[in-house]
Motif scaffolding. Structure first.
Motif, short mmCIF file in Angstrom:
data_model
loop_
_atom_site.label_atom_id
_atom_site.label_comp_id
_atom_site.label_asym_id
_atom_site.label_seq_id
_atom_site.Cartn_x
_atom_site.Cartn_y
_atom_site.Cartn_z
N MET A 70 41.03 27.04 -86.83
CA MET A 70 42.30 26.95 -87.51
C MET A 70 42.05 27.07 -89.01
O MET A 70 41.07 26.57 -89.53
N LEU A 71 42.96 27.74 -89.66
CA LEU A 71 42.94 27.88 -91.11
C LEU A 71 44.24 27.29 -91.65
O LEU A 71 45.32 27.62 -91.17
N GLU A 72 44.14 26.41 -92.62
CA GLU A 72 45.33 25.85 -93.25
C GLU A 72 45.16 25.93 -94.75
O GLU A 72 44.14 25.49 -95.30
N LEU A 73 46.15 26.52 -95.42
CA LEU A 73 46.16 26.64 -96.86
C LEU A 73 47.42 25.97 -97.39
O LEU A 73 48.50 26.19 -96.87
N ALA A 74 47.27 25.19 -98.44
CA ALA A 74 48.42 24.56 -99.09
C ALA A 74 48.48 25.09 -100.52
O ALA A 74 47.49 25.03 -101.25
N LEU A 75 49.62 25.63 -100.89
CA LEU A 75 49.84 26.17 -102.23
C LEU A 75 50.96 25.41 -102.89
O LEU A 75 52.01 25.17 -102.28
N THR A 76 50.78 25.03 -104.14
CA THR A 76 51.82 24.33 -104.87
C THR A 76 52.42 25.29 -105.89
O THR A 76 51.71 25.85 -106.71
N ARG A 77 53.72 25.47 -105.79
CA ARG A 77 54.43 26.34 -106.72
C ARG A 77 54.58 25.66 -108.07
O ARG A 77 54.44 24.44 -108.19
N ASN A 78 54.93 26.44 -109.08
CA ASN A 78 55.12 25.90 -110.43
C ASN A 78 56.15 24.77 -110.45
O ASN A 78 56.01 23.84 -111.22
N GLY A 79 57.16 24.84 -109.62
CA GLY A 79 58.20 23.82 -109.58
C GLY A 79 57.78 22.56 -108.84
O GLY A 79 58.54 21.59 -108.75
N GLY A 80 56.59 22.54 -108.25
CA GLY A 80 56.09 21.37 -107.55
C GLY A 80 56.20 21.44 -106.04
O GLY A 80 55.63 20.62 -105.32
N GLU A 81 56.94 22.43 -105.50
CA GLU A 81 57.09 22.58 -104.05
C GLU A 81 55.76 23.03 -103.46
O GLU A 81 55.12 23.94 -103.96
N THR A 82 55.34 22.39 -102.37
CA THR A 82 54.12 22.77 -101.68
C THR A 82 54.45 23.57 -100.43
O THR A 82 55.28 23.15 -99.63
N LEU A 83 53.81 24.72 -100.27
CA LEU A 83 53.94 25.54 -99.08
C LEU A 83 52.63 25.45 -98.30
O LEU A 83 51.56 25.52 -98.88
N THR A 84 52.74 25.30 -97.00
CA THR A 84 51.55 25.25 -96.15
C THR A 84 51.57 26.42 -95.20
O THR A 84 52.59 26.70 -94.56
N TYR A 85 50.46 27.12 -95.13
CA TYR A 85 50.27 28.24 -94.21
C TYR A 85 49.21 27.82 -93.21
O TYR A 85 48.10 27.45 -93.60
N ARG A 86 49.53 27.88 -91.92
CA ARG A 86 48.59 27.48 -90.87
C ARG A 86 48.42 28.62 -89.87
O ARG A 86 49.39 29.10 -89.32
N VAL A 87 47.17 29.04 -89.66
CA VAL A 87 46.85 30.07 -88.67
C VAL A 87 46.02 29.39 -87.59
O VAL A 87 44.98 28.81 -87.87
#
Length: 90
Positions: A1-18
């Motif tokens: 499994m691969l999981e990436l968490a990215l935080t946008r400039n506004g503070g929102e965190t997006l998580t991508y899970r494969v």
């Protein structure tokens, strides 16, 4: 499994899970900002997972360190916007 968490400039965190299916050469992508699950074929998912391996990441960071300080690698990344239409620049 691969999981990436990215935080946008506004503070929102997006998580991508494969994740890989147990009995198939098939993968599933789940993005935290969307309700759907996306099916990925092996040839789409494997390069993502392999490029995020600990060995590859540490070799990449070491290579960057030889050229410039890692702290000076502030780069723009383009990701899908939350509506799924177009892109939003991070």
């Amino acid at each position: 499994m691969l999981e990436l968490a990215l935080t946008r400039n506004g503070g929102e965190t997006l998580t991508y899970r494969v994740s890989k299916a147990k009995d198939k050469e098939e993968y599933t992508l789940k993005v935290s900002s969307r309700p759907e699950y996306f099916r990925l074929t092996s040839y789409q998912a494997k390069p993502l997972i392999e490029s995020a391996s600990l060995k590859t990441v540490t070799e990449t960071i070491a290579g960057v360190g030889e050229q410039e300080s890692v702290s000076n690698t502030d780069k723009k990344v383009t990701v899908p916007d939350t509506s799924g239409e177009g892109t939003a620049s991070e």
